[in-house]
Each structure stands twice: as structure tokens, then as C-alpha cells.
Enzyme design. Sequence first.
Site, short mmCIF file in Angstrom:
data_model
loop_
_atom_site.label_atom_id
_atom_site.label_comp_id
_atom_site.label_asym_id
_atom_site.label_seq_id
_atom_site.Cartn_x
_atom_site.Cartn_y
_atom_site.Cartn_z
N ASP A 227 -6.98 4.53 -4.42
CA ASP A 227 -7.48 4.40 -3.16
C ASP A 227 -8.41 5.63 -2.82
O ASP A 227 -8.30 6.45 -3.67
CB ASP A 227 -6.61 3.95 -1.92
CG ASP A 227 -7.53 3.58 -0.66
OD1 ASP A 227 -7.75 2.45 -0.61
OD2 ASP A 227 -7.30 4.38 0.01
N LYS B 118 0.95 -1.15 -0.01
CA LYS B 118 0.09 0.03 0.07
C LYS B 118 0.96 1.29 -0.04
O LYS B 118 1.98 0.99 0.44
CB LYS B 118 -0.72 0.13 0.95
CG LYS B 118 -2.14 0.64 1.01
CD LYS B 118 -3.21 0.22 0.56
CE LYS B 118 -4.36 1.07 0.28
NZ LYS B 118 -5.72 0.45 -0.33
P1 NDP Z 1 -12.92 8.22 -2.44
O1 NDP Z 1 -11.81 9.02 -2.15
O2 NDP Z 1 -13.38 7.86 -3.90
O3 NDP Z 1 -13.92 8.41 -1.51
C1 NDP Z 1 -13.75 8.50 -0.13
C2 NDP Z 1 -15.07 8.84 0.45
O4 NDP Z 1 -15.07 8.95 1.83
C3 NDP Z 1 -15.55 10.45 0.18
O5 NDP Z 1 -16.77 10.55 0.10
C4 NDP Z 1 -14.76 11.03 1.33
O6 NDP Z 1 -15.22 12.40 1.65
C5 NDP Z 1 -15.00 10.13 2.48
N1 NDP Z 1 -14.13 10.29 3.57
C6 NDP Z 1 -12.64 9.93 3.37
N2 NDP Z 1 -11.88 10.03 4.58
C7 NDP Z 1 -12.95 10.82 5.38
C8 NDP Z 1 -12.66 10.96 6.73
N3 NDP Z 1 -11.52 11.06 7.34
N4 NDP Z 1 -13.76 11.49 7.44
C9 NDP Z 1 -15.05 11.43 6.87
N5 NDP Z 1 -15.26 11.02 5.33
C10 NDP Z 1 -14.06 10.80 4.85
O7 NDP Z 1 -12.16 6.72 -2.10
P2 NDP Z 1 -12.88 5.30 -2.15
O8 NDP Z 1 -14.09 5.30 -2.22
O9 NDP Z 1 -11.80 4.71 -3.08
O10 NDP Z 1 -12.35 4.47 -0.76
C11 NDP Z 1 -13.10 4.51 0.36
C12 NDP Z 1 -12.96 3.26 1.30
O11 NDP Z 1 -12.72 2.23 0.71
C13 NDP Z 1 -11.48 3.39 1.98
O12 NDP Z 1 -11.39 2.77 3.20
C14 NDP Z 1 -10.48 2.57 0.92
O13 NDP Z 1 -9.43 2.17 1.67
C15 NDP Z 1 -11.46 1.47 0.65
N6 NDP Z 1 -11.28 0.69 -0.57
C16 NDP Z 1 -11.15 1.34 -1.72
C17 NDP Z 1 -11.05 0.56 -2.86
C18 NDP Z 1 -11.13 1.02 -4.48
O14 NDP Z 1 -10.98 0.14 -5.05
N7 NDP Z 1 -11.23 2.35 -4.24
C19 NDP Z 1 -10.60 -1.14 -2.79
C20 NDP Z 1 -10.72 -1.48 -1.37
C21 NDP Z 1 -10.99 -0.68 -0.38
P3 NDP Z 1 -14.63 13.77 1.41
O15 NDP Z 1 -14.50 13.82 0.03
O16 NDP Z 1 -15.41 14.62 2.02
O17 NDP Z 1 -13.00 13.51 2.14
#
Ligand code: NDP
Length: 450
Positions: A171, A131
Amino acid sequence: MSIPTPEAHVRQVVETVERRSPSEPEFLQAVHEVLDTLIPVLAEHPEFIEAEVLDRLVEPERQVMFRVPWLDDDNHVRVNRGYRIQFNSALGPFKGGLRFHPSVNLSVVKFLGFEQIFKNALTGQQIGGGKGGSDFDPRGKSRFEVMRFCQSYMTELYRYIGAQTDVPAGDIGVGGREIGFLFGQYRRLTNGHESGALTGKGTGWGGAEVRTQATGYGAVYFAEEMLARAGESIEGRRAIVSGSGNVATYVIEKVQQLGGRAVTASDSSGFIVDEQGIDVDLLKQIKEVERGRISEYADRRPGARFVSDGSVWSVPGELAFPCATQNELDEAGARKLLDGGVRAVTEGANMPTTPEAVALLQQAGVLFAPGKAANAGGVATSALEMSQNASRDRWDFEQSEERLHAIMRDVHDSSYAASVRYGRPGDYVLGANTAGFVRVARAMVDQGVV
Ligand code: NDP
């Protein structure tokens, strides 16, 4: 020399990690979460203790930290910190995403890399765990600032990655746009077009169909399997979803395709409730195209409301999908979900549920799917992208989605089978950890002390 008991062995490994990494709370949490469930496996396999598999597993093979200098639009020099943790390559090249978010630090990247080892093993594919990321915040940055940052980040990272070595993907904060900038710079620096060095690429230049949807769709497929085992289904059920990024968006889309109704989405400023069911096209327009805030959804959708102070988990629903970030669903949130009649919690994000909340939900008889199993569809589809790049082949959307669906069924079934084998049928946390661990541990024993 006598072999310690599994309990004593795990205690000793945990103590070593605590001593070496006292200021890495997320990493310690992830180590506890996995190691605490491995006692029955170690009892069955003393050779894993003898070969010190756990001691080796908790120490990354390589950790890279580097300076990322870049110029903002006012020509001011900015400096961020970059990371890549190459955790374990016993099963194949290191594989795992890059996260760009101000909260990224060594502890966060190590927790994610550690989880990734077991997740990748669970997919049944030949991929190790890694990662990376940076404390760079893409929010509020212009497209050119993001591009310059990505180019500078890759100018250091390129030395450590490659199709046979380490294959990063996206991510939080790293989607198709960022992968494009990163790949462009990688290609330039390496004087070639080694497509397999990054996944999540555009479908016109080496990316796999369904990679964008894979994590979210996969999580819903996992939930579907888990519910089916209990004689239930998604159809007609309300889903409470947090986040509004890549994972949340495609969880919402798939829930609705399967006849459920997703009524919430959130970002770090609050959440929206839409009793008609989230309009996925509007959500994508605001979040993917315009890169706006979730509150804008409520401004544009009659009947929807935005809540800036409160918990998304207080909205009643039978299905919950935490899809934002780590530790976003705590004990208080779990109590609210129970009050709202929750039947199944499926983690789309990595480690979004605190250990206390997991215990509470499991004690209450709620079906609980841990992220390392439920969100494995993203990395599994990335591995399919690697295969297609290696063979210069290209599969269509239907074929790719079918493969994803089959992989998620397998991930579910092997997690469930391991939960039965190790004495707690239906405990998917135990099942996912043990099934993933056994595969990696066997490879590590076979390959000797390396
Ligand atoms: P994105 O950046 O596309 O979206 C993240 C979302 O979560 C946004 O809505 C963001 O809001 C919110 N968010 C992030 N950090 C915080 C925080 N500290 N507090 C509140 N809201 C938060 O990311 P992904 O959808 O790709 O990833 C989401 C999760 O899924 C993560 O845990 C990631 O590790 C996991 N994941 C993702 C994969 C992928 O293929 N993309 C694969 C496997 C797991 P804001 O814009 O306001 O920050």
C-alpha cells in the site's frame, strides 16, 4: 424478542462504534459511509439483523499492535509502532495491504481494513479483509534503513500471517522493494518458502504478472465500463490524476493506452501539469527508479509546469482519478472539478473523496466510482497470485491482464446491478456497499455466531 427496524438497528450499531472508538475519525467515517447505505438490504433480509451481522462486522476479529525497534545508519535506536488488523475472515484468509506512512494510526488502519472486507467480497474471490502498517516514514531513509525496519516489523508480524491465515501486500510506502525485504525475513523466520504468505512479490520469485499495474489499470477499466453504460468513453478525454505512486502511475499509463490524455500527477509537495500528456517513462524514472519528487518532472520535461500551492482539482478535465490518499478531494475540490467540466470521478485511492464532496458530485449528475469497487483490481490480482502460488503455476502477462479485465467488468456489473436492485440505478456507492455486504453477511449467517 421483536426485531428493530433497519434504521433503528443501524443507528444503534453506529452509536456503539462511536462509544467504543471515539478517537478514530477515519474509521467512523468509513463505518458511516457503508452502514448508511445498507437500510434497503436489511429491510429485505431481517435475518441479518437477527444474527447481529452488523455488530459483529464493525468489530475486528483480531487487532495486533507492536513495537518495531530498528537501528538507523548512525546506529541510533529508532522505535515505530506496527499494526495488523484482521477484520473479517468469513470469506477466506485476511487479505489487505501494509501502509508505511507517518500518518498511520489505529483509526487509519481500521478504516482501511473495514473497507477491505467489502472490496474483497466484491472481487468474487475467497478472501477476507485485513490491513496493517506502521507510522514509519520510508522517505529520506536509506535502502538499508528500510531493510532493517522491514526485518524488525516482520520479526513480530510473522506469528500472525500465513497463506491460509492472513496474506499482506503493499500500500502507500510499501512496494516491491519492501515486500522483498519482508518476504526475505518471513522466509528466514519460518524456515520455509511459503510464497503464498505475501503478495506483490517479484515476478522472479512467486509474484504474479500485472500485480504492479493491477490497481491502476483496474481503476481505468472500471471507469471505462461506467462511461460505456452512459454511452461515453475515455478516448479523447482529459484526465486529472492525483498522486504519483503505484496507483497513479498505472492509471496514467492505461488512460493513455485507451486514447485519453492524463495531464497531471502530484505528490505531497505539489502537482505538475503537462498539456502534452504525462510522459509515463519519465514519471517512472523519477518516482520508481530515482525515488525523487514530482517537481523534478517539470525540470526535465519541456512545457510542463510544477505548482506548489494550489489544488490539482482546479485543472480542467472530464475524468478525475484521485489516487493519493484519504480525504484528498473535499467539497471545494469537487466544486473546482465541476467548474472544469468533470463527467466521471473514479477513486484509485481508498476513501479519497469526503462524504460532502461525494454528495455534491452525485447531485450534479457526475458518474462516481468508489474506491472499494474501482481499486479492487489490486487485491483481485493478489488473489490470483495466491492461486498461482498454491498450484505452483505461472500465468503470462496477457493472460493475467485478461483476468484482471474480466474481474473489473464483473465488479462493475455487480455494483451496478445492486444499485438497481436497491432502488438507485447508477449509484455505485450504494451498489458496491450492498453487493459486497450481502456476500459477507450470508457467509456470516451460514457460519453461525463466531
Ligand atoms: P504510493 O506510496 O505508491 O504512492 C502514494 C502517492 O500519494 C504518492 O505520490 C504520495 O506522495 C501521495 N500521498 C500519500 N500520502 C499523502 C498525503 N498525506 N498527502 C499528499 N499526498 C500523499 O501508494 P499507492 O499508489 O500504492 O497508494 C495510493 C492510494 O491507493 C492509497 O489510498 C492506497 O490505500 C490505495 N490503494 C493502493 C493499492 C495498491 O495496490 N498499491 C490497492 C488499492 C488501493 P508523497 O510521496 O509526497 O508522500
